[in-house]
Structure formats: structure tokens, C-alpha cells
Design a protein around this motif. Structure first.
Motif, PDB file in Angstrom:
ATOM      1  N   LEU A  74    -114.516  61.650  31.742  1.00 19.94           N
ATOM      2  CA  LEU A  74    -113.643  61.730  30.568  1.00 19.94           C
ATOM      3  C   LEU A  74    -114.413  61.550  29.257  1.00 19.94           C
ATOM      4  O   LEU A  74    -114.210  62.324  28.307  1.00 19.94           O
ATOM      5  CB  LEU A  74    -112.498  60.725  30.696  1.00 19.94           C
ATOM      6  N   PRO A  75    -115.300  60.548  29.131  1.00 20.78           N
ATOM      7  CA  PRO A  75    -116.062  60.451  27.879  1.00 20.78           C
ATOM      8  C   PRO A  75    -117.023  61.611  27.672  1.00 20.78           C
ATOM      9  O   PRO A  75    -117.299  62.007  26.532  1.00 20.78           O
ATOM     10  CB  PRO A  75    -116.812  59.114  28.016  1.00 20.78           C
ATOM     11  N   VAL A  76    -117.535  62.184  28.769  1.00 21.22           N
ATOM     12  CA  VAL A  76    -118.403  63.365  28.663  1.00 21.22           C
ATOM     13  C   VAL A  76    -117.609  64.532  28.082  1.00 21.22           C
ATOM     14  O   VAL A  76    -118.046  65.216  27.149  1.00 21.22           O
ATOM     15  CB  VAL A  76    -118.989  63.747  30.038  1.00 21.22           C
ATOM     16  N   LEU A  77    -116.420  64.748  28.621  1.00 20.95           N
ATOM     17  CA  LEU A  77    -115.561  65.837  28.140  1.00 20.95           C
ATOM     18  C   LEU A  77    -115.106  65.608  26.709  1.00 20.95           C
ATOM     19  O   LEU A  77    -114.964  66.560  25.932  1.00 20.95           O
ATOM     20  CB  LEU A  77    -114.355  65.993  29.071  1.00 20.95           C
ATOM     21  N   ALA A  78    -114.852  64.357  26.360  1.00 19.80           N
ATOM     22  CA  ALA A  78    -114.457  64.052  24.984  1.00 19.80           C
ATOM     23  C   ALA A  78    -115.544  64.488  24.006  1.00 19.80           C
ATOM     24  O   ALA A  78    -115.251  64.931  22.889  1.00 19.80           O
ATOM     25  CB  ALA A  78    -114.180  62.554  24.842  1.00 19.80           C
ATOM     26  N   GLU A  79    -116.793  64.380  24.435  1.00 16.20           N
ATOM     27  CA  GLU A  79    -117.910  64.808  23.584  1.00 16.20           C
ATOM     28  C   GLU A  79    -118.067  66.323  23.578  1.00 16.20           C
ATOM     29  O   GLU A  79    -118.136  66.948  22.513  1.00 16.20           O
ATOM     30  CB  GLU A  79    -119.214  64.161  24.055  1.00 16.20           C
ATOM     31  N   THR A  80    -118.115  66.926  24.769  1.00 19.43           N
ATOM     32  CA  THR A  80    -118.423  68.357  24.835  1.00 19.43           C
ATOM     33  C   THR A  80    -117.298  69.236  24.306  1.00 19.43           C
ATOM     34  O   THR A  80    -117.541  70.344  23.822  1.00 19.43           O
ATOM     35  CB  THR A  80    -118.751  68.775  26.281  1.00 19.43           C
ATOM     36  N   LEU A  81    -116.066  68.763  24.401  1.00 17.25           N
ATOM     37  CA  LEU A  81    -114.928  69.585  23.987  1.00 17.25           C
ATOM     38  C   LEU A  81    -114.326  69.151  22.659  1.00 17.25           C
ATOM     39  O   LEU A  81    -113.259  69.635  22.271  1.00 17.25           O
ATOM     40  CB  LEU A  81    -113.855  69.556  25.090  1.00 17.25           C
ATOM     41  N   ALA A  82    -115.011  68.263  21.958  1.00 15.66           N
ATOM     42  CA  ALA A  82    -114.519  67.789  20.658  1.00 15.66           C
ATOM     43  C   ALA A  82    -114.233  68.924  19.668  1.00 15.66           C
ATOM     44  O   ALA A  82    -113.277  68.829  18.887  1.00 15.66           O
ATOM     45  CB  ALA A  82    -115.513  66.795  20.071  1.00 15.66           C
ATOM     46  N   PRO A  83    -114.995  70.024  19.686  1.00 14.82           N
ATOM     47  CA  PRO A  83    -114.723  71.105  18.715  1.00 14.82           C
ATOM     48  C   PRO A  83    -113.474  71.933  19.023  1.00 14.82           C
ATOM     49  O   PRO A  83    -113.134  72.827  18.237  1.00 14.82           O
ATOM     50  CB  PRO A  83    -115.979  71.986  18.817  1.00 14.82           C
ATOM     51  N   TYR A  84    -112.796  71.644  20.140  1.00 16.63           N
ATOM     52  CA  TYR A  84    -111.699  72.513  20.571  1.00 16.63           C
ATOM     53  C   TYR A  84    -110.384  71.728  20.664  1.00 16.63           C
ATOM     54  O   TYR A  84    -110.040  71.191  21.716  1.00 16.63           O
ATOM     55  CB  TYR A  84    -112.038  73.140  21.930  1.00 16.63           C
ATOM     56  N   PRO A  85    -109.634  71.685  19.557  1.00 18.07           N
ATOM     57  CA  PRO A  85    -108.384  70.912  19.548  1.00 18.07           C
ATOM     58  C   PRO A  85    -107.306  71.493  20.459  1.00 18.07           C
ATOM     59  O   PRO A  85    -106.342  70.793  20.791  1.00 18.07           O
ATOM     60  CB  PRO A  85    -107.954  70.973  18.079  1.00 18.07           C
TER      61      PRO A  85
END
Length: 284
Positions: A82-93
Motif C-alpha cells: 500500500l505505501p509503495v502504491l501510494a508513491e507510484t500512483l500519486a500522480p493519478y487521482p
């Protein structure tokens, strides 16, 4: 090329979050930069559609879906990601990550709440060890989805998309055929993953049928017959169907009425023939 397919960048990302691969969860992350764009295109993702993803990993396919779809919802079982995804997908609201087990979630409710009535498709790199349970849950629940574009082990792809009567066909083949039209789209080599698995993969598309290709009075009995027949596929149906609670003479009579020979085996029957047999067996 996305940084999420760069081996050095991926290793640095995982090290930063203290992540280690879990063999039990069948974790193999895609690093071939050409695969996820092809999958995203194949699933028909557009600005006016939504995509349900299962097992996003570090988000390499999710990113490609987000570049095309109006809404992406990804279900991830491993809370460490979950924290990995929060970082990698941050540009995609337009992306929402749901923490949970896809086999236990109320997917109909999830789709209704997350997509607001827009057309929805499924696109995912499925864990090998639970491919069939996930596919069958998605199909059997008759969810409001148009198609499933999924990557699976090569042998599973051949089985799911096999023609009835071939050696590759099994119980899951006929079950899938009842709910969808199956097609293998393209192969994916084992070297496309980190870490590399011991087998090759393939991407398949299951286009959900609006109505089954045959009619049957009792769907549950139909699938019990199919499972019983293929569990002992070397035996004739006359010998293998006793587990469905019918005596041998009743089975013999049903085979006759369905215009099937007494020595017929499960692998020789089409879905329509199984349905005819289920209707005859259901009369007694």
C-alpha cells in the motif's frame, strides 16, 4: 519507458519501502515495458470507462490503465504494498487502491460504489496459484463488467481458452464457455518478470456473454455434472456421475435420451450436450 519497468528503479523502490517478495502470494512484477500498454489497450480502457484491477503489485499495469481510463480501482491483498502504491500512483487521482482479498469482497457492491454506472472491464496480472478461483468468481457472480483481460500462466490460458473435445479442455473450460467467449491474445515470456517465474504466461480476453450459449433448467446440476465428469475424465460418464446422486440406471437412461453413447466421456461432450444430459438427469 516507465520507471516501473526499469529493474534498477524497481529494486530501489522496493528497498526504500523494505519490501521483500512473497512466494506464497505468487508475486512476480512485470518489467517488460511493452506488455502493460498492450494489456491496457486490449481491455478497451477509455476516458468514459472504468477498470477493475486485481493485484496491482507496484502499479506498473495500473499506471497504464490510469493513462487511458476515467477511473481505475485496484484491489491489493498485500498491505505491505500500500505505501509503495501510494508513491507510484500519486500522480493519478483517478486511481483508488482497495485493500482486501478479492475472493472475499462484495465485488458487485464495490463496482456500484466506485464506478457510478460507467462501463467497467477487468484487467489484471493474476497470481498463478488462484487464477481459476478468481476468474470463476468474476464470471459466476454475473458482475456488471464487459470483459476480463488477464495475464495467466501459459498452461492456464490454454485450458481456459481450449475448444471442448481437445486434450487441454477441462471442467473450467466449459464453465468459462458458459459465461464468456475466450481468446488468447498474446504470449508473455518468463523473462518479462522480476523475479522471473519458472513458466511462461499469456494474456487472454474473456468477453462476457449477455446470455449463455445454451439453455439448461438447473445450472447448479449442470456444473456438478461437468466437475464430476472431469474429476475422473478417463472413466465413462456412466461410471463417473454417481457422485451427483443418481443411480447407474438413471444415468444410462439419461444418456440414451440425450442421444449420447453409454461409453461417452466428459472430454468428448460439448457444453450443449452436457446441458441436455443435465435436463434429463434433473427429471428423475
Amino acid at each position: 519507458m516507465s520507471a516501473l519497468t526499469d529493474i534498477a528503479a524497481v529494486k530501489a523502490l522496493l528497498a526504500r519501502h523494505g519490501f521483500h517478495f512473497s512466494k506464497a502470494m505468487g508475486q512476480n512484477f512485470l518489467i517488460n515495458p511493452s506488455v502493460c500498454p498492450r494489456m491496457a489497450e486490449a481491455c478497451g480502457a477509455r476516458e468514459d470507462t472504468g477498470v477493475l484491477e486485481i493485484g496491482p503489485g507496484i502499479g506498473v499495469l495500473t499506471e497504464q490503465l490510469a493513462l487511458r481510463a476515467g477511473r481505475v480501482v485496484a484491489v491489493e491483498l498485500d498491505r505491505r504494498l500500500l505505501p509503495v502504491l501510494a508513491e507510484t500512483l500519486a500522480p493519478y487521482p483517478q486511481v483508488n487502491i482497495v485493500s482486501g482479498d478479492v475472493l472475499k469482497l462484495d465485488l458487485r457492491r464495490l463496482i456500484e460504489e466506485q464506478f457510478g454506472g460507467m462501463p467497467v472491464s477487468v484487467c489484471a496480472n493474476l497470481p498463478y496459484y488462484i487464477t481459476s478461483p478468481i476468474v470463476m468468481k468474476l464470471l459466476e457472480e454475473r458482475l456488471p463488467v464487459d470483459s476480463l483481460t488477464v495475464m495467466v500462466q501459459k498452461e492456464a490460458a490454454q485450458r481456459l481458452c481450449a475448444r471442448p473435445g481437445t486434450r487441454e479442455a477441462g471442467a473450467v473450460t466449459l464453465a468459462v464457455q458458459y459465461y464468456a467467449e475466450a481468446q488468447i491474445l498474446f504470449p508473455v515470456s518468463r523473462g518479462s518478470f522480476l523475479p522471473a517465474p519458472h513458466v511462461d504466461s499469456a494474456v487472454i480476453r474473456l468477453t462476457v456473454r449477455r446470455t449463455p450459449p445454451c439453455t439448461v433448467r438447473d445450472e447448479a446440476l449442470l456444473f456438478r455434472l461437468i466437475r464430476a465428469g472431469f474429476e475422473q475424465r478417463r472413466k465413462t460418464l456412466l461410471n463417473s456421475l454417481s457422485s451427483v446422486g443418481r443411480d447407474r440406471e438413471h444415468i444410462r437412461q439419461a444418456l440414451h435420451e440425450a442421444a449420447l453413447p453409454e461409453n461417452a466421456r466428459a472430454e468428448e461432450l460439448t457444453l450443449t450436450q452436457f446441458a441436455a444430459l443435465a435436463d434429463r438427469l434433473g427429471e428423475g
